[in-house]
Design a protein around this motif. Structure first.
Motif, PDB file in Angstrom:
ATOM      1  N   ALA A 218      29.938 -16.151 -38.130  1.00  0.00           N
ATOM      2  CA  ALA A 218      30.911 -16.206 -38.808  1.00  0.00           C
ATOM      3  C   ALA A 218      31.519 -17.617 -39.069  1.00  0.00           C
ATOM      4  CB  ALA A 218      32.180 -15.287 -37.924  1.00  0.00           C
ATOM      5  N   CYS A 357      32.897 -13.331 -41.565  1.00  0.00           N
ATOM      6  CA  CYS A 357      31.582 -13.516 -41.750  1.00  0.00           C
ATOM      7  C   CYS A 357      31.332 -13.276 -43.238  1.00  0.00           C
ATOM      8  CB  CYS A 357      30.896 -12.402 -41.167  1.00  0.00           C
ATOM      9  SG  CYS A 357      31.326 -12.281 -39.530  1.00  0.00           S
ATOM     10  N   ASP A 393      28.497 -12.486 -33.966  1.00  0.00           N
ATOM     11  CA  ASP A 393      29.673 -12.674 -34.480  1.00  0.00           C
ATOM     12  C   ASP A 393      29.886 -11.558 -35.708  1.00  0.00           C
ATOM     13  OD1 ASP A 393      30.283 -14.606 -32.723  1.00  0.00           O
ATOM     14  OD2 ASP A 393      30.678 -16.257 -34.036  1.00  0.00           O
ATOM     15  N   MET A 394      28.657 -11.341 -36.319  1.00  0.00           N
ATOM     16  CA  MET A 394      28.996 -10.448 -37.477  1.00  0.00           C
ATOM     17  C   MET A 394      29.227  -8.810 -37.095  1.00  0.00           C
ATOM     18  SD  MET A 394      24.988 -10.452 -38.783  1.00  0.00           S
ATOM     19  CE  MET A 394      25.282  -9.186 -40.187  1.00  0.00           C
ATOM     20  N   ARG A 399      33.376 -12.822 -29.522  1.00  0.00           N
ATOM     21  CA  ARG A 399      32.593 -14.042 -30.236  1.00  0.00           C
ATOM     22  C   ARG A 399      32.637 -15.190 -29.463  1.00  0.00           C
ATOM     23  NH1 ARG A 399      35.154 -13.694 -36.304  1.00  0.00           N
ATOM     24  NH2 ARG A 399      34.000 -11.786 -37.177  1.00  0.00           N
TER      25      ARG A 399
END
Lengths: 540, 334
Positions: A218, A357, A393-394, A399
Motif C-alpha cells: 500500500a 493500494c 497490505d493489499m 498492516r
C-alpha cells in the motif's frame, strides 16, 4: 529350601516387586503447550523454541530454528512491534523477555558470521512469480524456494524491500541490513528483477509461470479534502519518505505539521526533523492512547522534540498558517468538534492519513473482487483468478512488516499445496501455556536488559540507527530470562521431587514416567516450573 | 543500562537441576546415577514428604562418603512403609530395633565400627518426630551429651502419623490431631506446649545442628554434606509435610514446606557448637494464613465459625521466629 533363622520363612526381597502404580487414579503426562509468544507472533515464529537454543549460546542453531518461519530476523529485530512481548508471561513476574532484542542479535550475528540458508534438496519443476519485494513477497519467495519451487520476484522500484526500504526511515532500519537479508534470499536461488513493473497477469502465465503471488503493498498516501489556499504546501507522508530514501528529499521549510496519529505520522515528523525542520508538530484528532501509532514510536518522537497536538483537526491550510479546531471525545470515544479554533504557523503540511493500494494490475482481471480498496481472497489466499494469490497490505488485515511476513509464509504453503493439486490445512493449535500453569517460584529474579539508545539530542539530526543492539553477554542473559512456558527445559524438578523415583531421566536429558511405580501424587506436575506436565484421569 | 552478571540461569539455584548448569552446580538429586537409597515400591502415601526427605538425605550422605553409610531407624512410618516383611526398599545397610532406641543403637554401631577401626564408615540414625522428640528422646540426649559420632535425622511431620495421627511433642499449636480435637474454646493442640528439638540439641553444644525442608533441596543437600564433614554428634531436623495427617493435597507437599518457610512459621537455620551461624532468608514473605489454609488440620480456624484470634496468635509465632532467627534480609522489607 535353605535353612532360615528362627521365625523366618521367606527370603528377603526388594520392594521393587511391589508395583505401586496400581494405586494411581491420575497419571502424569508430559505435554507441549503453545507459549503465548508463539501464539501472538503474526509471522508464526517458534519464539520459545529458538530462545531455548539461544539460552545454550547455540546462536546458529537458534537462528536456524527462527528462520524456519521468518527469513529476516535482523529486520524484524528492528521494526517488529513484538506482540510476543506484549503476550509474554514473564511480564507478570517482573518484565517481559526482550525477545525482539535477542532476535535482532541473532539476525546481526547471522550477517556477521555469513550464515546461509540450506538449499532445497529437490526441485519441483514449478515456477512461481512474486509481484513485489516487500516483506510479504520476500517471505513467500523464501518459503516457496525452500519447498523446491523456482521463484522470480518482480519489483517496480529500483531496489528490493518495498515499504521496508521506501517507508521505514533509515534511523530505524539501516539499509545495509535490508541488503544483507535480501541477499541471503537471493543466494537461496530466488531471482529478483528490479525496475520490472508487472502490468499483465495473463501474459505472466503465458511466460511459463505456474502460479503468481501478488504482494504490491500500500504505497499511495490517502487523500482527505481539506480546504487550502493556492500557495499552501501540502505533501503526503508516503511520498515524502519515499523521496527521502531516493535521495531527493522534499523542501519542507522550518515549521512542519504532520497530520495523522499513526506510525507513518511519527516517521514523517522524525524524518522532517532530520531534514532540517526546526519544529515538527503532529496534529491528531484523538488522544495519545487512542492514536494508532505504537507507544514506543510516540515516546521516541517526543524524546526527539516533536510536539503533539492531540484532539485537533485541520480546518484550513494557507501559506504559512494552519487553522485547527479543538476536539473532544464523546462517550463512545469518537472525536467531536468544539467550535474552538486556533492557528499554527507552518511552512508545510504532511498528510499521514493512511495508505491505499495501487490495484490497477488486477482491477480488470476476471473473477478478482476488490472491496474497500483491498483484494478479497479465499481461505487459501487465492484471488478469484485461478493461480493468482495475494497477501500483505493489499488484502484485508493488519498492516505491519510482521503480518506481511506471516501472510507471505501462509500464502507460500497454500501455493505449494495448490501446485500439487492439494489443500494446506493449518495444524491443530496446542492449548495455550497460560500464566496460571506456571510455578514461578523456580525462576530467579532478573530484570530485562535495556538496549542502549542513541542520545536524543544526537539522533535528531542524523539518520544513524537510534536503537542499538545487545552484546553477546546481554543476549545470553536475556534469552535465559525465558520461562519456557508450556515446554520442558530440562530442569530436573520432576525427576527430583518424585517420592517414588518414578521419573526416569534419559541420557538425552528428557524424562519418562515409570508407571509401574507412579502413585499419581501429582507433585511433579505441581512443581514443574513451566507447566509441561498434565495430570490425566486413569480411565480404568 | 542495568548491570547484570553474565552467569545467570533461568531457574537460578531453585530447581533440582538445569541443563545449563555444570554437574557440580546441580543437586545430587538431578544425578541420573543417584543411589536411590529408598527405592521404588515402598508403601508411603501419595506425596509423602518423609519418603522424599529420607531419599534426599541418604543419597547426599552416600555421595559425600563414597557410599560408606549405615542407617539405624526408629519405629515409625519410614520404617513401616519401607520394610513390610520380607521386602525392603533400602539400598544401603539398614537396621531397625525399637521405637525409642534408635539413638542408642546408632551409638552402639558407631562404637563397634570404631572398635573395628572402620572409622571411614559413617552412621546415620533416623526417625519421625514421635520417635525423636518424645519416645526416643532419652537415648538421643545421651548420644548428644556423649558426642557419639552419629548424624541423627528427624523427619518431622508433626504428629504420630503411622498409628493414626496422634499429637506429639512436635505438633504445632491449634493443629487438629486425633488426640487434640478441633473443639472447645481452645481447639486443636494447646499453645505453650510441645518442644522445638533443634534448640534442645543446641543446648547440648554438639558440633552441628541444622533445620531444613523438602522445599529447598540445595539447602538440604548442603547441610547433609556439611554434617558429614564433622565428627561427633550432629542433628538435622527436617520438616516433612504429611498429606494424610495434615489433610493436604498430595501434590502440595513441597508447596506447603515452602509456605512454612516463607511465612516464618518454620525457621531454617544452622548452628555450630551451640551457636546459630546462619539462617535462610525469606524470599517472598507470606502471611501464615497462606500456609495454614490448605491444611484440613487447621480447617476449624477458617470459614464461618473460624478463629481469626487463633490465626493471629500463630502469626505472632511466625513474627517471633522471623526476629529470633533473623529470617528477613536487612533492608529487604519495611
Amino acid at each position: 529350601m535353605a535353612e532360615k533363622p528362627f521365625a523366618i520363612t521367606l527370603d528377603v526381597g526388594s520392594s521393587l516387586a511391589n508395583k505401586t502404580g496400581t494405586w494411581r487414579t491420575e497419571r502424569p503426562v508430559y505435554v507441549h503447550r503453545l507459549p503465548p509468544c508463539n501464539d501472538a507472533c503474526p509471522a508464526g515464529e517458534d519464539v520459545q523454541g529458538w530462545l531455548y537454543k539461544a539460552e545454550e549460546g547455540a546462536y546458529e542453531e537458534a537462528w536456524r530454528r527462527l528462520t524456519v518461519n521468518n527469513p529476516m530476523p535482523a529486520i524484524m529485530g528492528r521494526v517488529c512491534y513484538h506482540p510476543c512481548q506484549t503476550a509474554c508471561n514473564r511480564a507478570q513476574v517482573d518484565e517481559t523477555v526482550g525477545i525482539n532484542s535477542v532476535e535482532r542479535f541473532l539476525g546481526d550475528e547471522a550477517i556477521k558470521q555469513g550464515w546461509a540458508f540450506a538449499k532445497p534438496e529437490t526441485s519441483t519443476g514449478k515456477r512461481v512469480l512474486v509481484v513485489g519485494s516487500g516483506p510479504s513477497g520476500l517471505s513467500a519467495a523464501y518459503h516457496l524456494a525452500r519447498l523446491g519451487h523456482a521463484v522470480t520476484i518482480r519489483e517496480s522500484a529500483e531496489q528490493p524491500g518495498g515499504m521496508m526500504r521506501y517507508g521505514i526511515p533509515a534511523y530505524r532500519l539501516p539499509r545495509d541490513i535490508i541488503d544483507a537479508e535480501v541477499q541471503r534470499i537471493v543466494d537461496l536461488g530466488v531471482v529478483i528483477e528490479c525496475n520490472a513493473k508487472v502490468t499483465d497477469i495473463p501474459a505472466v502465465f503465458a511466460e511459463g509461470f505456474d502460479a503468481v503471488f501478488l504482494a504490491v503493498g500500500a504505497h499511495l498516501g490517502k487523500r482527505a479534502y481539506i480546504p487550502a489556499g493556492e500557495s499552501a504546501r501540502i505533501l503526503d507522508a508516503v511520498s515524502m519518505l519515499h523521496d527521502t530514501e531516493s535521495g531527493e528529499p522534499p523542501m519542507l521549510g522550518k515549521r512542519v505539521i504532520v497530520y495523522g496519529g499513526g506510525n507513518t505520522a511519527m516517521d514523517a515528523a522524525r524524518t522532517a526533523k532530520r531534514l532540517g525542520a526546526a519544529e515538527a508538530i503532529v496534529v491528531y484528532r484523538r488522544t495519545r492512547d487512542k492514536a494508532p501509532a505504537h507507544d514506543v514510536e510516540i515516546t521516541e518522537a517526543l524524546e526527539e522534540g516533536i510536539t503533539m497536538h492531540w484532539l485537533s483537526t485541520i480546518k484550513h491550510i494557507d501559506a504559512g498558517a494552519v487553522q485547527i479546531e479543538k476536539m473532544q471525545l464523546d462517550e463512545k470515544g469518537f472525536p467531536q468538534p468544539t467550535g474552538e479554533f486556533d492557528t499554527l504557523e507552518a511552512d508545510s503540511v504532511v498528510l499521514a492519513l493512511g495508505q491505499d493500494c495501487d490495484l490497477t494490475l488486477i482491477e480488470n482481471l476476471p473473477g478478482v473482487v476488490i472491496d474497500d480498496g483491498v483484494v478479497q481472497v479465499a481461505d487459501n489466499m487465492m484471488t478469484g483468478y485461478a493461480g493468482v494469490f495475494a497477501a500483505g497490505d493489499m488484502v484485508p488485515g493488519e498492516r505491519t512488516v510482521t503480518a506481511g511476513i506471516g501472510g507471505g509464509k501462509l500464502a507460500a504453503r497454500h501455493i505449494d499445496a495448490w501446485l500439487r493439486g492439494d489443500a494446506w490445512v493449518h495444524p491443530e493449535r496446542p492449548n495455550l501455556a497460560s500464566f496460571d500453569r506456571l510455578n514461578t517460584w523456580y525462576y530467579a529474579d532478573a530484570e530485562k536488559t535495556q538496549r542502549p539508545r542513541l542520545d536524543a539530542a544526537r539522533r535528531a539530526d542524523t539518520f544513524d540507527e537510534v536503537v542499538q543492539g545487545l552484546t553477546a553477554e546481554n543476549a545470553l542473559f536475556e534469552a535465559r530470562r525465558c520461562m519456557s512456558c508450556g515446554n520442558c527445559f530440562n530442569c530436573d524438578n520432576c525427576f527430583g521431587v518424585c517420592p517414588d523415583n518414578a521419573v526416569i531421566k534419559k541420557p538425552d536429558g528428557t524424562y519418562e514416567f515409570n508407571l509401574d511405580f507412579c502413585k499419581g501424587c501429582g507433585l511433579c506436575a505441581h512443581e514443574c516450573p513451566c507447566g509441561a506436565i498434565d495430570m490425566e484421569l486413569e480411565l480404568t | 543500562m542495568t548491570v547484570t552478571p553474565l552467569k545467570f540461569y533461568q531457574v537460578g539455584s531453585f530447581a533440582v537441576g538445569n541443563r545449563l548448569l555444570t554437574d557440580e552446580e546441580r543437586s545430587e538429586q538431578s544425578n541420573p546415577n543417584r543411589v536411590n537409597a529408598l527405592t521404588s515400591g515402598h508403601r508411603a502415601c501419595q506425596g509423602c514428604g518423609e519418603a522424599l526427605g529420607a531419599r534426599y538425605v541418604l543419597d547426599t550422605a552416600m555421595a559425600a562418603t563414597d557410599g560408606k553409610i549405615m542407617a539405624v531407624n526408629a519405629t515409625g512410618c519410614l520404617e513401616v512403609f519401607s520394610t513390610p516383611y520380607p521386602e525392603t526398599s533400602w539400598r544401603i545397610p539398614w537396621l531397625h530395633s525399637l521405637f525409642g532406641n534408635a539413638a542408642a543403637v546408632a551409638s552402639g554401631v558407631a562404637t563397634a565400627l570404631k572398635a573395628q577401626g572402620k572409622t571411614d564408615i559413617r552412621v546415620i540414625a533416623q526417625g519421625g518426630d514421635g520417635g525423636t522428640v518424645d519416645i526416643g528422646f532419652g537415648p538421643l540426649s545421651g548420644m548428644w551429651e556423649r558426642n557419639d559420632d552419629v548424624l541423627y535425622v528427624c523427619y518431622d511431620n508433626e504428629a504420630y502419623m503411622n498409628t493414626g495421627v496422634q499429637r506429639s511433642g512436635a505438633t504445632p499449636p491449634a493443629a487438629r490431631t486425633n488426640t487434640s480435637h478441633a473443639s472447645g474454646p481452645e481447639p486443636g493442640a494447646h499453645f505453650n506446649q510441645g518442644k522445638f528439638l533443634p534448640l534442645i540439641a543446641m543446648a547440648h553444644h554438639i558440633p552441628y545442628v541444622a533445620t531444613a525442608t523438602v522445599a529447598d533441596l540445595h539447602d538440604l543437600e548442603a547441610k547433609v554434606k556439611k554434617a558429614m564433614t564433622f565428627r561427633g554428634a550432629r542433628y538435622l531436623h527436617i520438616l516433612v509435610p504429611c498429606p494424610l495427617g495434615w489433610g493436604s493435597r498430595s501434590d502440595e507437599t513441597i508447596m506447603l514446606s515452602r509456605a512454612a518457610v516463607e511465612s516464618g512459621f518454620f525457621p531454617v537455620f544452622e548452628a555450630e557448637h551451640g551457636v546459630m551461624t546462619s539462617s535462610k532468608k525469606i524470599r517472598r514473605r507470606i502471611p501464615v494464613e497462606e500456609y495454614l489454609k490448605p491444611q484440613k488440620r487447621y480447617a476449624h480456624l477458617f470459614g464461618a465459625n473460624g478463629r481469626p484470634d487463633i490465626v493471629e496468635r500463630l502469626q505472632r509465632i511466625a513474627d517471633h521466629n522471623i526476629e529470633q532467627y533473623d529470617l528477613v534480609e536487612k533492608g529487604a522489607e519495611e
